[in-house]
Write a protein that holds these residues in place. Structure first.
Motif, PDB file in Angstrom:
ATOM      1  N   SER A  28      -5.598  70.362   8.533  1.00 53.44           N
ATOM      2  CA  SER A  28      -5.011  69.178   9.160  1.00 53.44           C
ATOM      3  C   SER A  28      -6.113  68.354   9.824  1.00 53.44           C
ATOM      4  O   SER A  28      -6.063  67.126   9.817  1.00 53.44           O
ATOM      5  CB  SER A  28      -3.871  69.524  10.115  1.00 53.44           C
ATOM      6  N   SER A  53      -9.307  58.763   7.700  1.00 58.07           N
ATOM      7  CA  SER A  53      -9.941  57.696   8.485  1.00 58.07           C
ATOM      8  C   SER A  53     -11.030  56.967   7.684  1.00 58.07           C
ATOM      9  O   SER A  53     -11.525  55.922   8.088  1.00 58.07           O
ATOM     10  CB  SER A  53     -10.531  58.255   9.782  1.00 58.07           C
ATOM     11  N   ARG A  55      -7.100  64.417   8.623  1.00 61.39           N
ATOM     12  CA  ARG A  55      -7.262  63.305   9.569  1.00 61.39           C
ATOM     13  C   ARG A  55      -8.640  62.670   9.398  1.00 61.39           C
ATOM     14  O   ARG A  55      -8.792  61.462   9.358  1.00 61.39           O
ATOM     15  CB  ARG A  55      -7.086  63.796  11.010  1.00 61.39           C
TER      16      ARG A  55
END
Ligand code: 5GP
Ligand code: MG
Ligand code: MG
Length: 185
Positions: free
Chosen positions: A113, A121, A117
């Motif tokens: 996770s 980005s 992320r």
């Protein structure tokens, strides 16, 4: 070749090969061979995913390119804290690319996770995950994955890329370790 270090074979070489073919079909269906974003970019997470990544790439019917990342999560060798450090970053920009993370195993899900992320980005056109193994009973965070090879019991496994203290990655199957290896009796 490791004496009696391996307690049992959980997933055989043949079962892995069959599953890799299934996953390759699933992945190929999801990505058009002539996507405007260019070739599918496989991002392998070192070192555990190496065999899975290369076997999968060979079975895929869409063109792929390969990148590798190495991350290390702080914490003991058998549990993850979710605090992740990049040991080796991608060599290329992934903005606008179709990215498929290729993972060996989802245990708590914390490493993945964090990685999702981090990579999202960087603005990829799409970001998906395929993992060979998952331990549903160990999951501590929800992670959406496109493909899972095998759901396995909450036991420490080695082989087919997965190590204990850098050993056993070279086994062609997935097995469980004899507790004596990690200091048990
Ligand atoms: P998570 O953050 O999901 O808890 O852990 C992810 C990483 O921990 C995996 O990519 C792998 O490197 C390591 N790991 C988790 N479970 C096992 C296991 O059963 N065997 C081995 N060899 N490594 C594991
Ligand atoms: Mg991994
Ligand atoms: Mg390891």
């Amino acid at each position: 070749m490791y004496g009696d270090d391996i307690a049992s074979v959980l997933i055989s070489e043949e079962q892995i090969a069959e599953k890799v073919e299934e996953l390759a079909e699933l992945v190929a269906k999801r990505y058009p061979a002539d996507a405007p974003e260019g070739d599918l970019l496989l991002v392998g997470v070192l070192k555990g995913a190496i065999f899975f990544m290369t076997d999968l790439a060979k079975k895929l019917t869409v063109p792929t390119q390969m990148e590798f990342m190495a991350v290390s999560s702080y914490g003991s060798s058998t549990s993850s804290s979710g605090v992740v450090r990049i040991m080796k970053d991608l060599d290329k920009d992934i903005a606008g690319r179709n990215v498929l993370i290729v993972e060996d195993i989802i245990d708590s899900g914390l490493t993945l996770s964090w990685l999702l992320r981090n990579l999202s980005s960087r603005n990829p056109a799409s970001l998906e995950v395929v993992t060979l193994l998952r331990k549903p009973d160990a999951l501590r965070t929800q992670v959406d994955v496109m493909g899972v090879g095998f759901d396995i019991p909450n036991e420490f496994v080695v082989g087919y890329g997965l190590d204990y203290d850098e050993r056993y990655r070279d086994l062609p199957y997935i097995g469980t370790l004899n507790p004596k290896v990690y200091g048990g009796k």
